[in-house]
Design a protein around this motif. Structure first.
Motif, PDB file in Angstrom:
ATOM      1  N   GLU A  20      39.800  62.400  24.723  1.00  0.00           N
ATOM      2  CA  GLU A  20      39.663  63.446  25.738  1.00  0.00           C
ATOM      3  C   GLU A  20      39.389  64.752  24.996  1.00  0.00           C
ATOM      4  O   GLU A  20      40.070  65.067  24.028  1.00  0.00           O
ATOM      5  N   VAL A  21      38.380  65.503  25.446  1.00  0.00           N
ATOM      6  CA  VAL A  21      37.996  66.755  24.791  1.00  0.00           C
ATOM      7  C   VAL A  21      38.112  67.890  25.795  1.00  0.00           C
ATOM      8  O   VAL A  21      37.621  67.795  26.920  1.00  0.00           O
ATOM      9  N   ALA A  27      42.358  81.512  23.512  1.00  0.00           N
ATOM     10  CA  ALA A  27      43.403  80.820  22.752  1.00  0.00           C
ATOM     11  C   ALA A  27      43.760  79.518  23.465  1.00  0.00           C
ATOM     12  O   ALA A  27      43.676  79.422  24.682  1.00  0.00           O
ATOM     13  N   ALA A  28      44.181  78.534  22.698  1.00  0.00           N
ATOM     14  CA  ALA A  28      44.545  77.228  23.266  1.00  0.00           C
ATOM     15  C   ALA A  28      46.047  77.158  23.479  1.00  0.00           C
ATOM     16  O   ALA A  28      46.779  76.621  22.673  1.00  0.00           O
ATOM     17  N   THR A  29      46.491  77.722  24.593  1.00  0.00           N
ATOM     18  CA  THR A  29      47.917  77.638  24.921  1.00  0.00           C
ATOM     19  C   THR A  29      48.184  76.561  25.962  1.00  0.00           C
ATOM     20  O   THR A  29      49.305  76.083  26.089  1.00  0.00           O
ATOM     21  N   SER A  30      47.135  76.192  26.721  1.00  0.00           N
ATOM     22  CA  SER A  30      47.247  75.120  27.701  1.00  0.00           C
ATOM     23  C   SER A  30      45.839  74.651  28.050  1.00  0.00           C
ATOM     24  O   SER A  30      44.861  75.350  27.801  1.00  0.00           O
ATOM     25  N   VAL A  31      45.758  73.457  28.629  1.00  0.00           N
ATOM     26  CA  VAL A  31      44.487  72.930  29.123  1.00  0.00           C
ATOM     27  C   VAL A  31      44.727  72.331  30.495  1.00  0.00           C
ATOM     28  O   VAL A  31      45.853  71.958  30.831  1.00  0.00           O
ATOM     29  N   VAL A  52      41.179  69.589  21.252  1.00  0.00           N
ATOM     30  CA  VAL A  52      41.034  70.873  21.929  1.00  0.00           C
ATOM     31  C   VAL A  52      40.268  71.803  21.002  1.00  0.00           C
ATOM     32  O   VAL A  52      40.649  71.985  19.841  1.00  0.00           O
ATOM     33  N   VAL A  53      39.174  72.369  21.517  1.00  0.00           N
ATOM     34  CA  VAL A  53      38.380  73.333  20.765  1.00  0.00           C
ATOM     35  C   VAL A  53      38.597  74.683  21.428  1.00  0.00           C
ATOM     36  O   VAL A  53      38.288  74.860  22.604  1.00  0.00           O
ATOM     37  N   VAL A  72      39.231  73.491  16.034  1.00  0.00           N
ATOM     38  CA  VAL A  72      39.569  72.180  16.606  1.00  0.00           C
ATOM     39  C   VAL A  72      41.012  71.817  16.292  1.00  0.00           C
ATOM     40  O   VAL A  72      41.457  71.921  15.149  1.00  0.00           O
ATOM     41  N   SER A  73      41.745  71.385  17.324  1.00  0.00           N
ATOM     42  CA  SER A  73      43.083  70.810  17.165  1.00  0.00           C
ATOM     43  C   SER A  73      43.020  69.368  17.631  1.00  0.00           C
ATOM     44  O   SER A  73      42.445  69.080  18.689  1.00  0.00           O
TER      45      SER A  73
END
Length: 99
Positions: A20-21, A27-31, A52-53, A72-73
């Motif tokens: 899943e991408v 900032a990546a604090t949630s998706v 997560v990008v 990328v995480s």
């Protein structure tokens, strides 16, 4: 269910992983996830990785926009825990007014 609840299917020999991408310009604090993505990742027969990008740059002067960069995480063997999920949307079924 329409379509597959993952973005990529990766195989090596008998091993299969679903990926899943998610991407964001901030900032990546949630998706945001669909219920099908969550159920699929939690199912015991599935092996799912989440990528997560974040901090993607978008050149809005081009048509279509041109994305670049990002960090990328990788969340290996991802299974979203209940305590990490927050409801953001509800579907309300309208009562029948004809009765």
């Amino acid at each position: 269910m329409l379509g597959k609840p993952y973005d990529l299917r990766c195989t090596r020999g008998a091993e299969e992983r679903h990926v899943e991408v998610k991407g964001t310009t901030g900032a990546a604090t949630s998706v945001e996830l669909t219920i099908n993505e969550v159920l699929h990742a939690r199912h015991k027969d599935n092996t799912v990785d989440l990528y997560v990008v974040n901090d993607i740059r978008a050149d809005t002067a081009t048509d279509p926009y041109t994305p670049s960069g990002g960090t990328v995480s990788h969340y290996f063997d991802w299974e979203p825990a209940e305590e990490d999920l927050r409801p953001r949307k509800y579907e309300y079924r309208l009562p029948d007014l004809t009765t």
